[in-house]
Design a protein around this motif. Structure first.
Motif, PDB file in Angstrom:
ATOM      1  N   VAL A   1     -38.031  39.083  21.405  1.00 57.69           N
ATOM      2  CA  VAL A   1     -37.513  40.085  22.348  1.00 57.69           C
ATOM      3  C   VAL A   1     -37.944  41.500  21.942  1.00 57.69           C
ATOM      4  O   VAL A   1     -38.196  42.342  22.788  1.00 57.69           O
ATOM      5  CB  VAL A   1     -35.962  39.982  22.440  1.00 57.69           C
ATOM      6  N   PHE A   2     -38.025  41.724  20.612  1.00 52.67           N
ATOM      7  CA  PHE A   2     -38.288  43.097  20.138  1.00 52.67           C
ATOM      8  C   PHE A   2     -39.612  43.194  19.379  1.00 52.67           C
ATOM      9  O   PHE A   2     -39.988  42.263  18.656  1.00 52.67           O
ATOM     10  CB  PHE A   2     -37.148  43.569  19.229  1.00 52.67           C
ATOM     11  N   ASN A   3     -40.278  44.321  19.552  1.00 53.15           N
ATOM     12  CA  ASN A   3     -41.436  44.657  18.721  1.00 53.15           C
ATOM     13  C   ASN A   3     -41.222  46.098  18.255  1.00 53.15           C
ATOM     14  O   ASN A   3     -40.258  46.753  18.689  1.00 53.15           O
ATOM     15  CB  ASN A   3     -42.746  44.451  19.495  1.00 53.15           C
ATOM     16  N   PRO A   4     -42.073  46.623  17.375  1.00 56.39           N
ATOM     17  CA  PRO A   4     -41.823  47.977  16.855  1.00 56.39           C
ATOM     18  C   PRO A   4     -41.660  49.026  17.963  1.00 56.39           C
ATOM     19  O   PRO A   4     -40.842  49.944  17.846  1.00 56.39           O
ATOM     20  CB  PRO A   4     -43.063  48.252  15.997  1.00 56.39           C
ATOM     21  N   ASP A   5     -42.398  48.862  19.071  1.00 56.45           N
ATOM     22  CA  ASP A   5     -42.310  49.860  20.155  1.00 56.45           C
ATOM     23  C   ASP A   5     -40.964  49.800  20.861  1.00 56.45           C
ATOM     24  O   ASP A   5     -40.343  50.841  21.126  1.00 56.45           O
ATOM     25  CB  ASP A   5     -43.422  49.624  21.191  1.00 56.45           C
ATOM     26  N   THR A   6     -40.504  48.561  21.162  1.00 57.07           N
ATOM     27  CA  THR A   6     -39.237  48.468  21.906  1.00 57.07           C
ATOM     28  C   THR A   6     -38.068  48.930  21.040  1.00 57.07           C
ATOM     29  O   THR A   6     -37.128  49.540  21.542  1.00 57.07           O
ATOM     30  CB  THR A   6     -38.983  47.036  22.422  1.00 57.07           C
ATOM     31  N   VAL A   7     -38.151  48.653  19.742  1.00 53.98           N
ATOM     32  CA  VAL A   7     -37.074  49.125  18.858  1.00 53.98           C
ATOM     33  C   VAL A   7     -37.107  50.655  18.779  1.00 53.98           C
ATOM     34  O   VAL A   7     -36.066  51.320  18.861  1.00 53.98           O
ATOM     35  CB  VAL A   7     -37.183  48.481  17.450  1.00 53.98           C
ATOM     36  N   ALA A   8     -38.317  51.215  18.678  1.00 50.48           N
ATOM     37  CA  ALA A   8     -38.446  52.677  18.553  1.00 50.48           C
ATOM     38  C   ALA A   8     -37.961  53.409  19.809  1.00 50.48           C
ATOM     39  O   ALA A   8     -37.550  54.572  19.746  1.00 50.48           O
ATOM     40  CB  ALA A   8     -39.900  53.047  18.262  1.00 50.48           C
TER      41      ALA A   8
ATOM     42  N   CYS B   1     -30.128  50.029  26.625  1.00 46.50           N
ATOM     43  CA  CYS B   1     -30.043  48.653  26.140  1.00 46.50           C
ATOM     44  C   CYS B   1     -31.338  47.898  26.436  1.00 46.50           C
ATOM     45  O   CYS B   1     -31.929  48.075  27.505  1.00 46.50           O
ATOM     46  CB  CYS B   1     -28.854  47.966  26.830  1.00 46.50           C
ATOM     47  N   ARG B   2     -31.789  47.096  25.487  1.00 46.60           N
ATOM     48  CA  ARG B   2     -32.908  46.165  25.720  1.00 46.60           C
ATOM     49  C   ARG B   2     -32.416  44.783  25.339  1.00 46.60           C
ATOM     50  O   ARG B   2     -31.852  44.592  24.258  1.00 46.60           O
ATOM     51  CB  ARG B   2     -34.099  46.487  24.809  1.00 46.60           C
ATOM     52  N   LYS B   3     -32.661  43.813  26.190  1.00 46.61           N
ATOM     53  CA  LYS B   3     -32.283  42.445  25.840  1.00 46.61           C
ATOM     54  C   LYS B   3     -33.192  41.474  26.571  1.00 46.61           C
ATOM     55  O   LYS B   3     -33.804  41.829  27.582  1.00 46.61           O
ATOM     56  CB  LYS B   3     -30.810  42.191  26.167  1.00 46.61           C
TER      57      LYS B   3
ATOM     58  N   GLU C   1     -30.940  31.853  21.672  1.00 44.66           N
ATOM     59  CA  GLU C   1     -31.354  31.842  23.083  1.00 44.66           C
ATOM     60  C   GLU C   1     -31.678  33.222  23.627  1.00 44.66           C
ATOM     61  O   GLU C   1     -32.563  33.368  24.457  1.00 44.66           O
ATOM     62  CB  GLU C   1     -30.257  31.206  23.930  1.00 44.66           C
ATOM     63  N   SER C   2     -30.925  34.211  23.193  1.00 42.45           N
ATOM     64  CA  SER C   2     -31.231  35.569  23.660  1.00 42.45           C
ATOM     65  C   SER C   2     -30.828  36.571  22.585  1.00 42.45           C
ATOM     66  O   SER C   2     -30.052  36.239  21.677  1.00 42.45           O
ATOM     67  CB  SER C   2     -30.496  35.873  24.967  1.00 42.45           C
ATOM     68  N   ALA C   3     -31.374  37.768  22.704  1.00 38.51           N
ATOM     69  CA  ALA C   3     -31.066  38.827  21.740  1.00 38.51           C
ATOM     70  C   ALA C   3     -31.046  40.157  22.471  1.00 38.51           C
ATOM     71  O   ALA C   3     -31.739  40.323  23.488  1.00 38.51           O
ATOM     72  CB  ALA C   3     -32.111  38.853  20.629  1.00 38.51           C
ATOM     73  N   GLY C   4     -30.254  41.096  21.978  1.00 34.34           N
ATOM     74  CA  GLY C   4     -30.213  42.402  22.615  1.00 34.34           C
ATOM     75  C   GLY C   4     -29.680  43.471  21.691  1.00 34.34           C
ATOM     76  O   GLY C   4     -28.932  43.190  20.747  1.00 34.34           O
TER      77      GLY C   4
END
Ligand code: SF4
Length: 490
Positions: free
Chosen positions: A83-90, A73-75, A59-62
């Motif tokens: 929820v995540f792509n290479p940019d948000t992880v970087a 934090c990103r969630k 349901e969700s990830a962070g």
């Protein structure tokens, strides 16, 4: 003219059910990394760790990471890949990180309840990712609110982050022990501070948590980092080496100087959730020294010993029913085949959770290879029966495909009681085994015969002994922790 495009509120949409709603749902998966090299970033390893724990919550990830004493934090709602792509992880810099995947039980399904929870306060900041359910969350929450501490979510996990933050002036170790002694229920925790990664497991070890290390290159080069994860499959996924399980009642603090371990509870009695082995965990994981895949094979063998029936073919309901079907086939000499195919890409669909839709959802998720079952007496092995919709539908599609007889064998005992420790169980009245005898159930499902593994058989499949004991609450109504208002057999 009115637009024909209707925007769906994603948060509301996630409150609906999926084709697997006839299963019990794991609440969460947690993951944490602490890297020795301060120049490296831990977020991408956490991303891959969470991908391998995706089965524990969709349901969700962070992810929260610490960089120069600041936690970012990103969630969001959805799968890890949504929820995540290479940019948000970087964007998440720093050598230590914690991550979380969630399926809601306590608190609704909305982005406010997504984890990790972060608290920034005068002395520092922390991020907490929690798997489990606190049985005294309401009381603790009220006490904290009376002390003027505000909450941003309805999740019981936010209680933990606020308690640690409140106690932080006593130092990390004391803040953790004071917090942990105060909360009751099930918890596998990973906590990120400005300079440490912490893991903790409740005194019964109901939810799993294990420790791994990253060595990179030859072992003589030393440890490149430490990992905490709900399941060992996540350690494997990031190239780590499994070290050991975190013990019930143990806290582990990892920082640049040391790996410190201490026990916060004298009264520990291992009561690992037996359903982890039956259904929740990935088969390639090892939890508390018990191989999940091997336990499923053994459960099938024991089912074969306890309730064999004369048949031409044994098939397993994917995924967890398949190893048990292999075991049943071995024990009884029945031919094993793949008669049921599961669509791996259905995921969570936005459908209303009424009974009619649930019935339909099973055929979206599972289909039968009719060439395999036509004209045969078939034994179908599944991990559990919760509401009964999946089993009823499977019997129907197997008969439509030409199966001559359909015999159901279940590798868990009947689920008759709710779970209070982080597993989403339907209301007691919706548990089909509650109040129905096995012959009544068999008739209601339309099967030729039905049998469940015994509680003793399940324990045997898990190599239970003095050292390895298990929670069986949803089968027996006897819980490892007193649960308010719960009366056995109610
Ligand atoms: S009650 Fe059932 S699902 Fe809940 S922890 Fe115990 S064995 Fe697991």
């Amino acid at each position: 003219m009115k637009s024909s495009i209707e925007l769906v509120d994603k948060m509301t949409a996630y409150e609906v059910c999926c084709p697997e709603d006839d299963k019990l749902h794991e609440e969460c998966g947690v993951f944490g990394v602490f890297l020795s090299d301060p120049q490296r970033d831990a977020a991408s390893l956490t991303y891959y760790g969470l991908l391998s724990l995706q089965h524990r919550g969709q349901e969700s990830a962070g992810i929260a990471a610490v960089h120069e004493k600041t936690i970012e934090c990103r969630k969001g709602m959805g799968l890890v890949g949504d929820v995540f792509n290479p940019d948000t992880v970087a964007q998440l810099k720093g050598p230590a990180a914690v991550g979380h995947v969630r399926y809601s039980t306590a608190g609704g399904s909305c982005v406010e309840n997504a984890q990790p929870f972060v608290s920034r306060f005068k002395l520092g900041s922390i991020a907490v990712a929690h798997n489990g359910t606190l049985t005294n969350a309401d009381v603790v929450r009220e006490l904290l609110e009376d002390a003027g501490i505000g909450f941003t979510s309805s999740s019981d996990s936010e209680v933990i982050v606020n308690l640690i933050a409140k106690n932080y002036k006593k130092g990390l170790e004391k803040a953790l022990t004071d917090t942990i002694k105060f909360i009751k229920g099930s918890y596998a925790l990973v906590v990120l501070t400005d300079d440490a990664l912490v893991g903790a497991r409740d005194p019964n070890g109901i939810r799993p948590l294990c420790l791994g290390k990253l060595t990179e290159g030859s072992k003589s080069e030393g440890t490149a980092g430490w990992i905490l994860a709900s399941e060992s499959c996540a350690i494997d996924a990031v190239g780590g080496e499994f070290v050991r399980d975190i013990e019930p009642g143990e806290v582990i603090i990892i920082n640049n100087e040391e790996v410190l371990s201490f026990s916060f509870s004298e009264k520990t009695r291992r009561a690992v959730c037996s359903f982890e082995y039956v259904y929740f965990a990935r088969p390639d994981s090892i939890i508390d020294k018990v191989d999940v895949y091997g336990s499923r094979i053994r459960a099938g063998e024991i089912l074969g010993r306890e309730s064999a029936v004369s048949a031409d073919l044994v098939i397993g309901v994917p995924d967890s029913g398949v190893p048990a079907a292999i075991g049943y086939g071995r024990a009884t000499g029945t031919l094993f085949g793949l008669g049921i195919v599961k669509s791996k890409y259905v995921g969570r669909t936005f459908i209303a959770p009424d009974q009619a839709m649930r019935e339909k959802a099973v055929s979206v998720k599972h289909n039968v290879i009719d060439r395999e079952v036509r004209g045969k007496r078939v034994v179908v092995i599944d991990d559990s029966i919760v509401r009964g919709t999946t089993s009823r539908r499977l019997v129907s599609i197997l008969r439509n495909a030409g199966a001559k007889e359909v015999h159901i064998r279940i590798c868990s005992p009947p689920v008759r009681f709710p779970c209070y420790f982080g597993i989403d169980t339907p209301h007691r009245k919706d548990l089909i085994s509650n109040g129905n005898s096995v012959p009544e159930l068999c008739k209601s499902l339309g099967a030729d015969s039905l049998a469940f593994i015994s509680v003793e058989g399940l324990l045997e499949s898990l190599d239970a002994d003095e050292e390895h004991s298990y929670c069986l609450g949803c089968f027996t109504g006897e819980y490892p922790i007193p649960v308010s208002g719960e009366t056995r057999g109610e």
